[in-house]
Write a protein that holds these residues in place. Structure first.
Motif: not given
Ligand SMILES: [Zn+2]
Length: 322
Positions: A154-167, A169-176, A190-193, A213-216
């Protein structure tokens, strides 16, 4: 399409609601796929899920999409160019040496670029074929598995990137929520969807089995707030197809009143995106020309590659990033 009041088979992953409308009943392959929108917040998802998400990504995803585990030169070069575009979006966050987590490393092209720039890179990839390939080719520090189960401090990264993955996952709230926990207090996520409001693809291509999942921008921002993340900025790609959001750790916010009207807004855009309107615009033809140019440029690049590292090194140097 007539508004169609339904009960969803699962609670909304963002607000917990059950009142939905159908947005579409077909995937882009033409198969039956029910896509619904939450009346209360505007989150869009495939209901019920068309497959067991974990099984799908652990074993089948790459086979289903690329039909092979031995990448061709053209696929590595395409992915390398995407990695360069992603780097351009975040390079202002990399001015000193950073500890970076890339979630859903895929073929490893972006993670390899970050590692080559001297940052301390940790990757995680659920697909064994991709994961083993990229660890062997690029020497990546990589865990094979899902982010929800990963052994990371926990609390060990300066930057986390997740490119076109969140959509996917079966539980995006839990992933975030998990990613929030992995950020240092001054870290950035940084999240890209794909943007559900995009009209750059043909209407029949809007929904497919891989995207659960699909987001705006509103639903993605609000999902972050729910787990203690505040959006500092977001950007849309030139064609409107991709949504990139930058989050910082913050207090958890419980208020979801800001999303009133969001479902109507998305519903109007999706239902207004008809074939007639789509093919009246210039964009589909420009897209076709771009694909044609690409296939001409890629002639001779159909062979499997023995040394993908050398190929990426050359590409990244050509663009003067390395
Ligand atoms: Zn909802």
């Amino acid at each position: 399409m007539q508004a169609n009041q339904l009960e969803s088979s699962m609670p909304c992953n963002l607000c917990g609601g059950h009142h939905v409308e159908a947005l579409s009943n077909r995937s882009r392959s033409g198969a039956a796929l029910r896509t619904v929108i939450c009346k209360d917040c505007g989150l869009v998802w495939s209901d019920p899920f068309p497959h067991d998400p974990r099984q799908f990504y652990a074993d089948d995803y790459r086979l289903a999409y690329k039909q092979t585990y031995a990448p061709k030169a053209k696929h590595i070069l395409r992915a390398g160019r995407v990695a360069l575009e992603r780097h351009a979006k975040i390079k202002h966050l990399l001015q000193q040496r950073r500890r970076v987590l890339d979630v859903g490393t895929g073929g490893g092209e972006f993670a390899y670029l970050i590692q080559s720039l001297g940052h301390e890179l940790q990757g995680i990839e659920p697909n064994k074929g991709y994961g083993e390939y990229s660890a062997a080719q690029y020497g990546l520090n990589l865990q094979i598995g899902f982010i929800q189960d990963a052994a990371l401090d926990d609390a060990s990264f300066d930057l986390v990137t997740i490119w076109h993955v969140l959509e996917h996952t079966e539980d995006p709230s839990a992933v975030l929520g998990r990613l929030r926990g992995l950020l240092k207090p001054d870290g950035i996520l940084v999240v890209e969807v794909p943007n559900v409001e995009a009209v750059c693809q043909s209407p029949a291509s809007s929904f497919h089995e891989a995207h659960l999942f699909n987001f705006n921008a509103n639903t993605l921002q609000r999902m972050g707030e729910k787990v203690g993340l505040t959006a500092s900025e977001y950007r849309l790609s030139e064609d409107g197809g991709n949504l990139t959001m930058f989050f910082k750790p913050a207090e958890v916010r419980a208020d979801s009143a800001a999303l009133s009207g969001n479902a109507d807004r998305i519903g109007a855009i999706v239902r207004g995106h008809t074939n007639l309107r789509h093919f009246m615009r210039a964009a589909p033809y420009l897209r076709f020309l771009k694909k044609l140019q690409r296939s001409i440029a890629e002639r001779g690049l159909n062979q499997p590659v023995a040394d993908s590292k050398a190929l990426l090194d050359r590409l990244y140097r050509e663009y003067r990033v390395l």
